[in-house]
Design an enzyme around this catalytic site. Structure first.
Site, mmCIF file in Angstrom:
data_model
loop_
_atom_site.group_PDB
_atom_site.id
_atom_site.type_symbol
_atom_site.label_atom_id
_atom_site.label_comp_id
_atom_site.label_asym_id
_atom_site.label_seq_id
_atom_site.Cartn_x
_atom_site.Cartn_y
_atom_site.Cartn_z
ATOM 1 N N TYR A 138 0.819 -1.216 0.000
ATOM 2 C CA TYR A 138 0.000 0.000 0.000
ATOM 3 C C TYR A 138 0.855 1.270 0.000
ATOM 4 C CZ TYR A 138 -3.233 -3.640 1.663
ATOM 5 O OH TYR A 138 -3.947 -4.804 1.824
ATOM 6 N N HIS A 139 1.835 1.295 -0.894
ATOM 7 C CA HIS A 139 2.739 2.448 -0.984
ATOM 8 C C HIS A 139 2.791 3.027 -2.400
ATOM 9 C CE1 HIS A 139 5.163 0.429 2.516
ATOM 10 N NE2 HIS A 139 4.033 0.962 2.936
#
Length: 551
Positions: free
Chosen positions: A467-468
């Site tokens: 989730y970056h």
């Protein structure tokens, strides 16, 4: 018609910092945010972190397009739709990134963004508490808005992970956000007095006390007049209205929504905008391109003793954790439980870490499902600098329609080489004597997965996003045709418009992205105000044997 000196679109990690610094300087600020309140136990209890990122109330619910190198899987891409943005739904892990990351930004055309330039902003934003676990106070900030703490580290598995790393030949580091990132040691988290300390708490609440206004609505487009951004059209209560910017519009909507809004506003590749019926304001080929992310695997082990957090993974256990947190703000619910970390180099010849570990004393997925084995532990592991690049494109000319998100995960042979190495290095760490009292057997990948092909099958089926997302409005020099913003965040080819969030990263940083996103908001706010902090030329530690040794 509402009007302010500055309109900040997005009350997330960078947007909250931007709003506060502008308000602090006496400027009038309106923050446009589609999401609602960040009040509630699922957001504020650190131990409940798996809940908000899967709740429609708080998350945009994005998914990637089918990824061809992952068997057509669509991976979740949670993004915060709430005050505080993704800082209100993330895992609260605080990682600045390595000094070399920012020197790479500088060398690739982001002038003034080397480590010496960004370190003062990290110090300015932090209020760091070492929790008695040591660290590098001279490298940290002590009076900034963002509280950064460490968990109690009282679970024996948490300590065993660090000890196993040392037994495997890796160095220890007392503070990976200090002079030496490389090694095994304690994790930093954005938690304060047992509660999530989001960007909304750190920055937006003080900004509102200084007069900044939050307007709830969905941004439709940036309004231009003669190539200058003069406002933002929003939809709220079913009606369209324009908020006027006296000085600038600043997009802080994140790596997915900032490029989407630029495209909807006519800033992007003309060849993509024309078929959508969108008038071109600035033909910028790089808008939406250069999309990057971190992927990770969970290497899970079954435990031979009942020492993991699994004892709380039942109705009574969760009730106990929740009640203790509600009454006392302590206990297991007061920590994100990621209390030990590691940053290592994958091989000799790599000058700074390219693999990150999150250790968790429980075998569990982000969606909250646990392994059937009961007590266990796991390491989240993944490479930090994948060569894969994806893109954000429009599905329609309507802001309400999610954009098309294509990461192009695992599209390079190097991705597969790196992940195989991650698995084998992790197995070696878990095989150390420190885990002997707790180690039963490997849950996943499982003892049968040994060959490259067998590991590749596991990777293809099980790899997940960390989730970056970042990089979709890349920063670079004015004459770079692929750059979207210049080194002060101004959108090239326009006036009165900036972007300040993780979308401007030229390349993804080493670790979780919340800290560098906040730093970007801090630093670009100074560019808006025509000031800058003096450079800090403190030299980071680089392993002296990096050319010849992996550890």
């Amino acid at each position: 018609m509402k009007k302010a000196d500055y309109i900040v679109v997005g009350a997330g990690s960078a947007g909250c910092a931007m709003a506060y610094r502008l308000a602090e300087a006496g400027k009038s600020v309106i923050v446009v945010e589609h999401g609602g309140s960040d009040w509630g136990p699922f957001i504020n209890m650190p131990g409940a972190l798996s809940y908000p990122m899967s709740m429609k109330q708080y998350d945009w619910g994005y998914q990637s397009e089918p990824e061809p190198h992952l068997g057509g899987r669509r991976l979740a891409c949670p993004r915060g739709k709430v005050l505080g943005g993704s800082s209100s739904i993330n895992g609260m892990i605080y990682v600045r990134g390595h000094a070399r990351d920012f020197d790479h930004w500088r060398d690739q055309g982001a002038d003034g963004w080397g480590f010496a330039d960004v370190l003062p902003y990290y110090k300015r934003l932090e209020n760091w508490h070492d929790g008695g676990h040591g660290g590098d106070p001279a490298w940290r900030g002590s009076d900034g808005p963002l509280h950064v703490t460490r968990g109690p580290r009282d679970n024996p598995l948490v300590k065993a992970f660090v000890e196993a790393g040392l037994q495997a030949g890796y160095p220890a580091t007392g503070d990976y956000n200090g002079q030496q990132q490389e090694g095994f040691g304690p994790f930093d988290m954005t938690v304060w007095k047992g509660e999530r300390w989001s960007a909304a708490k750190a920055y937006l609440r003080p900004a509102r006390k200084l007069g900044a206004e939050v307007v709830r609505g969905l941004a439709q487009r940036v309004v231009f007049k003669g190539g200058r951004a003069v406002g933002v059209e929003i939809e709220r209560h079913g009606k369209r209205e324009v908020i006027e910017a006296g000085k600038e519009v600043i997009l802080c909507a994140g790596a997915i929504n900032s490029p989407q809004l630029l495209l909807l506003s006519g800033v992007g590749p003309a060849s993509e905008l024309a078929p959508m019926g969108i008038d071109v304001v600035a033909d910028r080929a790089g808008v939406g391109k250069n999309l990057q992310d971190h992927l990770e695997l969970y290497i899970q082990m079954a435990a031979s003793q009942p020492v993991s957090l699994f004892k709380y993974w039942n109705l009574l256990g969760k009730a106990y954790v929740g009640a203790r947190w509600l009454l006392l703000r302590d206990g297991p619910g007061a920590s994100n439980q990621f209390e030990s970390s590691a940053f290592i180099r994958s091989r000799a010849g790599v000058d700074y870490p390219d693999i990150q570990y999150h250790f968790l004393p429980l075998a569990v997925r982000y969606d909250g499902s646990v392994a059937a084995e009961g007590h266990g532990f796991q390491a989240h592991v993944g490479p930090m600098r994948s060569p894969a690049r994806g893109e954000i494109t429009l599905k329609s000319a309507q802001a309400k329609d999610a954009p098309r998100i294509f990461f192009n995960y695992m599209s390079h042979e190097q991705d597969w080489i790196d992940f195989r190495r991650c698995i084998r290095l992790t197995r070696e760490i878990f095989a150390q004597e420190a885990f002997a009292p707790y180690r039963r057997h490997e849950i996943q990948p499982g003892a049968a997965a040994r060959t490259d092909d067998e590991l590749d099958d596991f990777i293809r089926e099980e790899v997940e996003s960390a989730y970056h997302p970042c990089g979709t409005c890349r920063m670079g020099r004015q004459d770079d045709p692929k750059a979207v913003v210049n080194s002060v965040g101004e959108v090239i080819g326009t006036r009165g418009l900036r972007v300040a969030d993780s979308s401007i990263f030229p390349r993804i940083t080493n670790g979780n992205l919340n800290a560098p996103s906040i730093m970007v908001g801090e630093k670009v706010s100074d560019h808006v105000l025509g000031r800058r902090l003096p450079a800090d030329n403190s030299a980071p530690w680089i392993n002296p044997a990096w050319e010849s040794r992996q550890r």
